[in-house]
Design an enzyme around this catalytic site. Structure first.
Site, PDB file in Angstrom:
ATOM      1  CG  HIS A  95      42.983 -10.920  49.902  1.00 18.20           C
ATOM      2  ND1 HIS A  95      43.488 -11.939  49.136  1.00 18.20           N
ATOM      3  CD2 HIS A  95      43.341 -11.217  51.173  1.00 18.20           C
ATOM      4  CE1 HIS A  95      44.091 -12.818  49.899  1.00 18.20           C
ATOM      5  NE2 HIS A  95      44.014 -12.405  51.139  1.00 18.20           N
ATOM      6  CD  GLU A 125      45.866 -15.535  52.128  1.00 16.31           C
ATOM      7  OE1 GLU A 125      45.492 -14.826  51.192  1.00 16.31           O
ATOM      8  OE2 GLU A 125      45.847 -15.172  53.303  1.00 16.31           O
ATOM      9  CG  HIS A 173      42.683 -10.853  55.617  1.00 16.96           C
ATOM     10  ND1 HIS A 173      41.914 -11.984  55.590  1.00 16.96           N
ATOM     11  CD2 HIS A 173      43.667 -11.046  54.701  1.00 16.96           C
ATOM     12  CE1 HIS A 173      42.401 -12.843  54.691  1.00 16.96           C
ATOM     13  NE2 HIS A 173      43.475 -12.291  54.143  1.00 16.96           N
ATOM     14  CE1 TYR A 227      55.575  13.185  57.900  1.00 20.64           C
ATOM     15  CE2 TYR A 227      57.418  11.805  57.247  1.00 20.64           C
ATOM     16  CZ  TYR A 227      56.676  12.410  58.235  1.00 20.64           C
ATOM     17  OH  TYR A 227      57.010  12.255  59.542  1.00 20.64           O
ATOM     18  CE1 TYR A 240      66.404  10.006  59.638  1.00 19.28           C
ATOM     19  CE2 TYR A 240      65.187  10.226  57.581  1.00 19.28           C
ATOM     20  CZ  TYR A 240      65.508  10.699  58.838  1.00 19.28           C
ATOM     21  OH  TYR A 240      64.935  11.865  59.298  1.00 19.28           O
ATOM     22  CG  HIS A 274      48.543 -11.654  53.470  1.00 19.38           C
ATOM     23  ND1 HIS A 274      47.962 -10.595  52.818  1.00 19.38           N
ATOM     24  CD2 HIS A 274      47.586 -12.620  53.546  1.00 19.38           C
ATOM     25  CE1 HIS A 274      46.710 -10.902  52.505  1.00 19.38           C
ATOM     26  NE2 HIS A 274      46.462 -12.122  52.933  1.00 19.38           N
TER      27      HIS A 274
HETATM   28 ZN   LIG Z   1      44.747 -13.208  52.834  1.00 19.48          ZN
END
Ligand SMILES: [Zn+2]
Length: 215
Positions: free
Chosen positions: A155, A73, A94, A113, A208, A92
Site C-alpha cells: 500500500h 482513507e 503511496h 541513523y 534537540y 499518507h
Molecule cells: Zn493509500
C-alpha cells in the site's frame, strides 16, 4: 488556530508532497486535528483543484460534516488521531520507494541513523488490509506503536507529527531513506546499526527539543 488557515496549510502540505515527488495524481491524503473533529483532504480531487473551503471536516464519531466526500482513507486518519492524542497531523502517501519496500512486506531496518526520526530503531511494515477497513486501522496502529511512521503492506506510508510540518518532514525523510536502503540493497547487504547506537541517536534527537523536526 483559525480554521481557514489550517485548511490552507493542508493544501500547502499536499503541494509540497507533490513537489517533493511523494505524490502523483490523487493517491495521497493529509489530515489535521481541529478541536472536536478533524480536517482531511477530499476524495479524488487533484491538488491544483483543492480549495480551503473544499477541505472536509469529519467528526471523531465518523460523522462527515462536509462539504463533500472525505478521502476514502479517512478511517485510519480518524483512528490514529483518536489513539495518539499527542499527534495532530497525519500524512499518507503511496510514494514510490516506501511503497516498493512495503510491497516486499519488509520493515526499514536501522541501516542509517536517520531512521530515529520516526522514534525508534526501525520503521515497521503493517500487514496488508483493504483500504477503509477497521483491519487496516488496527494493523497501522500496531505498527505505529511508539513511532511516528510505518509502512502499509502492498500500500504505502503513514507519517505522523505534532503538526503538519513535522508529519511532512518525516514522510519525506522516510521516503528518502527507503530509496537509499533499496539502492544499497542492489549492490550488497547494508550494515545495520546496533540497538545501543540507535539508542544514542534517539536520545540525541530528543535533546534537540520539542520543535526540532530534524537535526
Ligand atoms: Zn493509500
Amino acid at each position: 488556530m483559525q480554521p481557514l488557515l489550517l485548511r490552507a496549510q493542508i493544501i500547502d502540505a499536499c503541494r509540497r508532497m507533490e513537489a517533493s515527488g511523494l505524490n502523483r495524481g490523487t493517491s495521497g491524503n493529509v489530515s489535521c486535528r481541529d478541536g472536536d473533529h478533524f480536517l482531511i483532504t477530499p476524495s479524488g480531487v487533484p491538488v491544483d483543484k483543492m480549495t480551503p473551503a473544499g477541505i472536509v471536516a469529519v467528526g471523531f464519531d465518523g460523522h462527515v460534516i462536509g462539504p463533500g466526500k472525505p478521502s476514502s482513507e479517512w478511517h485510519f486518519h480518524r483512528d490514529i488521531l483518536q489513539s495518539r492524542p499527542d499527534m495532530h497531523a497525519v500524512v499518507h502517501t503511496h510514494s514510490p520507494h516506501a511503497t516498493a519496500l512495503a510491497c516486499l512486506h519488509e520493515e526499514l531496518p536501522p541501516f542509517h541513523y536517520m531512521i530515529a526520526i520516526a522514534g525508534g530503531d526501525s520503521v515497521r511494515c503493517a500487514p496488508y488490509a483493504l483500504f477503509g477497513t477497521e483491519a487496516l486501522s488496527m494493523h497501522a496502529l500496531a505498527a505505529l506503536d511508539g513511532r511516528k511512521a510505518c509502512l502499509l503492506g502492498n500500500h504505502g506510508l503513514i507519517a505522523l507529527g505534532r503538526d503538519l510540518d513535522e508529519a511532512l518532514a518525516i514522510a519525506i525523510e522516510i521516503e528518502s531513506l527507503c530509496e537509499q536502503y533499496l539502492l544499497a540493497r542492489q549492490v550488497g547487504k547494508p550494515a545495520l546499526l546496533s540497538e545501543a547506537q540507535m539508542r544514542d541517536v534517539i536520545d540525541k534527537f530528543q535533546g534537540y527539543g520539542r520543535n526540532a523536526h530534524s537535526p
